[in-house]
Design a protein around this motif. Structure first.
Motif, mmCIF file in Angstrom:
data_model
loop_
_atom_site.group_PDB
_atom_site.id
_atom_site.type_symbol
_atom_site.label_atom_id
_atom_site.label_comp_id
_atom_site.label_asym_id
_atom_site.label_seq_id
_atom_site.Cartn_x
_atom_site.Cartn_y
_atom_site.Cartn_z
ATOM 1 N N GLY A 1 3.199 10.722 -0.191
ATOM 2 C CA GLY A 1 4.048 10.177 -1.238
ATOM 3 C C GLY A 1 4.088 8.664 -1.220
ATOM 4 N N SER A 2 3.184 8.026 -0.468
ATOM 5 C CA SER A 2 3.086 6.561 -0.423
ATOM 6 C C SER A 2 1.677 6.154 -0.827
ATOM 7 C CB SER A 2 3.403 6.043 0.981
ATOM 8 O OG SER A 2 4.662 6.503 1.411
ATOM 9 N N PRO A 3 1.354 6.237 -2.133
ATOM 10 C CA PRO A 3 -0.034 6.063 -2.562
ATOM 11 C C PRO A 3 -0.606 4.676 -2.296
ATOM 12 C CG PRO A 3 1.437 6.098 -4.453
ATOM 13 C CD PRO A 3 2.249 6.477 -3.252
ATOM 14 N N ARG A 4 0.227 3.683 -2.096
ATOM 15 C CA ARG A 4 -0.281 2.325 -1.866
ATOM 16 C C ARG A 4 -0.513 2.034 -0.382
ATOM 17 N NH1 ARG A 4 0.197 -1.105 -6.267
ATOM 18 N NH2 ARG A 4 1.125 -0.092 -8.061
ATOM 19 N N ARG A 5 -0.111 2.974 0.483
ATOM 20 C CA ARG A 5 -0.264 2.746 1.916
ATOM 21 C C ARG A 5 -1.489 3.473 2.442
ATOM 22 N NH1 ARG A 5 2.304 0.729 5.978
ATOM 23 N NH2 ARG A 5 4.034 0.117 4.658
ATOM 24 N N ILE A 6 -2.354 2.770 3.159
ATOM 25 C CA ILE A 6 -3.538 3.388 3.737
ATOM 26 C C ILE A 6 -3.212 3.818 5.155
ATOM 27 C CG2 ILE A 6 -5.904 3.012 4.500
ATOM 28 C CD1 ILE A 6 -6.196 1.019 2.221
ATOM 29 N N ASP A 7 -3.326 5.116 5.403
ATOM 30 C CA ASP A 7 -3.093 5.646 6.739
ATOM 31 C C ASP A 7 -4.168 6.687 7.003
ATOM 32 O OD1 ASP A 7 -2.298 6.752 9.093
ATOM 33 O OD2 ASP A 7 -0.389 7.537 8.343
ATOM 34 N N LEU A 8 -5.236 6.280 7.693
ATOM 35 C CA LEU A 8 -6.381 7.160 7.888
ATOM 36 C C LEU A 8 -6.049 8.353 8.770
ATOM 37 C CD1 LEU A 8 -9.228 4.515 8.286
ATOM 38 C CD2 LEU A 8 -8.454 5.683 6.225
ATOM 39 N N SER A 9 -4.932 8.273 9.518
ATOM 40 C CA SER A 9 -4.564 9.382 10.401
ATOM 41 C C SER A 9 -3.518 10.293 9.757
ATOM 42 C CB SER A 9 -4.042 8.832 11.726
ATOM 43 O OG SER A 9 -2.861 8.085 11.506
ATOM 44 N N ARG A 10 -3.264 10.127 8.475
ATOM 45 C CA ARG A 10 -2.217 10.887 7.799
ATOM 46 C C ARG A 10 -2.441 12.405 7.909
ATOM 47 N NH1 ARG A 10 -1.355 10.353 1.374
ATOM 48 N NH2 ARG A 10 -3.325 11.493 1.393
ATOM 49 N N GLY B 1 -0.914 -7.009 5.289
ATOM 50 C CA GLY B 1 -0.241 -6.901 3.994
ATOM 51 C C GLY B 1 -0.816 -5.754 3.180
ATOM 52 N N ASP B 2 -0.218 -5.527 2.028
ATOM 53 C CA ASP B 2 -0.621 -4.405 1.190
ATOM 54 C C ASP B 2 -1.879 -4.728 0.397
ATOM 55 O OD1 ASP B 2 1.504 -2.864 2.003
ATOM 56 O OD2 ASP B 2 2.817 -3.589 0.406
ATOM 57 N N PRO B 3 -2.752 -3.721 0.197
ATOM 58 C CA PRO B 3 -3.912 -3.932 -0.660
ATOM 59 C C PRO B 3 -3.468 -4.012 -2.122
ATOM 60 C CG PRO B 3 -3.785 -1.632 0.001
ATOM 61 C CD PRO B 3 -2.691 -2.362 0.737
ATOM 62 N N GLU B 4 -4.286 -4.673 -2.942
ATOM 63 C CA GLU B 4 -4.026 -4.726 -4.374
ATOM 64 C C GLU B 4 -5.038 -3.808 -5.049
ATOM 65 O OE1 GLU B 4 -3.815 -8.098 -7.929
ATOM 66 O OE2 GLU B 4 -4.390 -8.649 -5.894
ATOM 67 N N LEU B 5 -4.532 -2.841 -5.803
ATOM 68 C CA LEU B 5 -5.396 -1.829 -6.416
ATOM 69 C C LEU B 5 -5.375 -1.934 -7.933
ATOM 70 C CD1 LEU B 5 -4.341 1.300 -4.343
ATOM 71 C CD2 LEU B 5 -6.507 0.101 -4.190
ATOM 72 N N GLU B 6 -6.523 -1.584 -8.529
ATOM 73 C CA GLU B 6 -6.556 -1.377 -9.972
ATOM 74 C C GLU B 6 -6.469 0.126 -10.195
ATOM 75 O OE1 GLU B 6 -9.366 -3.603 -12.695
ATOM 76 O OE2 GLU B 6 -10.198 -1.580 -12.733
ATOM 77 N N TRP B 7 -5.599 0.534 -11.083
ATOM 78 C CA TRP B 7 -5.353 1.973 -11.273
ATOM 79 C C TRP B 7 -6.026 2.474 -12.538
ATOM 80 C CZ3 TRP B 7 -2.773 4.897 -7.661
ATOM 81 C CH2 TRP B 7 -2.171 4.167 -6.622
ATOM 82 N N ASN B 8 -6.547 3.694 -12.480
ATOM 83 C CA ASN B 8 -7.132 4.357 -13.642
ATOM 84 C C ASN B 8 -6.281 5.571 -13.994
ATOM 85 O OD1 ASN B 8 -9.308 2.586 -13.732
ATOM 86 N ND2 ASN B 8 -10.502 3.829 -12.311
ATOM 87 N N ILE C 1 -4.768 7.465 -10.932
ATOM 88 C CA ILE C 1 -5.570 7.518 -9.706
ATOM 89 C C ILE C 1 -6.056 6.118 -9.358
ATOM 90 C CG2 ILE C 1 -6.324 9.907 -10.045
ATOM 91 C CD1 ILE C 1 -9.034 8.723 -10.923
ATOM 92 N N PRO C 2 -6.240 5.836 -8.064
ATOM 93 C CA PRO C 2 -6.731 4.516 -7.666
ATOM 94 C C PRO C 2 -8.116 4.263 -8.238
ATOM 95 C CG PRO C 2 -5.988 5.797 -5.762
ATOM 96 C CD PRO C 2 -6.014 6.725 -6.927
ATOM 97 N N GLY C 3 -8.342 3.071 -8.807
ATOM 98 C CA GLY C 3 -9.639 2.713 -9.352
ATOM 99 C C GLY C 3 -10.460 1.964 -8.329
ATOM 100 N N GLU C 4 -10.125 0.705 -8.111
ATOM 101 C CA GLU C 4 -10.867 -0.069 -7.125
ATOM 102 C C GLU C 4 -9.936 -1.030 -6.416
ATOM 103 O OE1 GLU C 4 -13.078 -3.719 -8.864
ATOM 104 O OE2 GLU C 4 -13.280 -2.145 -10.361
ATOM 105 N N PHE C 5 -10.360 -1.436 -5.230
ATOM 106 C CA PHE C 5 -9.600 -2.435 -4.493
ATOM 107 C C PHE C 5 -9.867 -3.807 -5.100
ATOM 108 C CE2 PHE C 5 -9.634 0.836 -1.217
ATOM 109 C CZ PHE C 5 -8.335 0.731 -0.736
ATOM 110 N N LEU C 6 -8.819 -4.529 -5.479
ATOM 111 C CA LEU C 6 -8.953 -5.911 -5.922
ATOM 112 C C LEU C 6 -8.853 -6.832 -4.711
ATOM 113 C CD1 LEU C 6 -6.746 -5.725 -9.127
ATOM 114 C CD2 LEU C 6 -9.235 -5.540 -8.950
ATOM 115 N N SER C 7 -8.069 -6.415 -3.730
ATOM 116 C CA SER C 7 -8.010 -7.150 -2.470
ATOM 117 C C SER C 7 -7.603 -6.193 -1.360
ATOM 118 C CB SER C 7 -7.019 -8.317 -2.552
ATOM 119 O OG SER C 7 -5.700 -7.818 -2.637
#
Ligand code: HEM
Length: 84
Positions: free
Chosen positions: A5-14, A57-64, A71-77
């Motif tokens: 439920g935290s779509p902006r947070r990257i947690d590879l071990s989720r 810090g948090d990544p900046e995403l472009e959303w589609n 859904i996440p499109g691409e990483f802007l940063s």
């Protein structure tokens, strides 16, 4: 940490790790295997050049939007700090 439920947070071990990455439902991504191979090659090369780093810090995403789903499109940063 539970990041479901935290779509902006990257947690590879989720766990659990349900996601929409390559589609969900009657359709799925025909390029999923190539996409995973490319992602693996990217991570392997990154770890070869920069062996130790952490998010800064948090990544900046472009959303589609597909069929009204966001859904996440691409990483802007993707801010990272090299750990020395
Ligand atoms: C990390 C890389 C990729 C991600 C995250 C991704 C994600 C997706 C998603 C979410 C869908 C929509 C599935 C649905 O309708 O529910 C899709 C469809 C599709 N993807 Fe990808 N994709 C990736 C890479 C690729 C690559 C490398 C190719 C081709 C070489 C590709 C070709 C397609 C095609 C043709 C469809 C439409 C499939 C259909 O409607 O039957 N994708 N992808």
């Amino acid at each position: 940490m539970n990041t479901t439920g935290s779509p902006r947070r990257i947690d590879l071990s989720r766990r659990p790790n349900h996601h929409l990455a390559f589609g969900n439902g009657p359709h799925t991504c025909i390029g999923a295997h190539l996409g995973k191979l490319e992602a693996r090659a990217f991570v392997e090369e990154l770890l070869r050049v920069v062996p130790d780093f952490r998010p800064d810090g948090d990544p900046e995403l472009e959303w589609n939007s597909i069929d009204g789903r966001r859904i996440p499109g691409e990483f802007l940063s993707l801010p990272l700090v090299v750990v020395t």
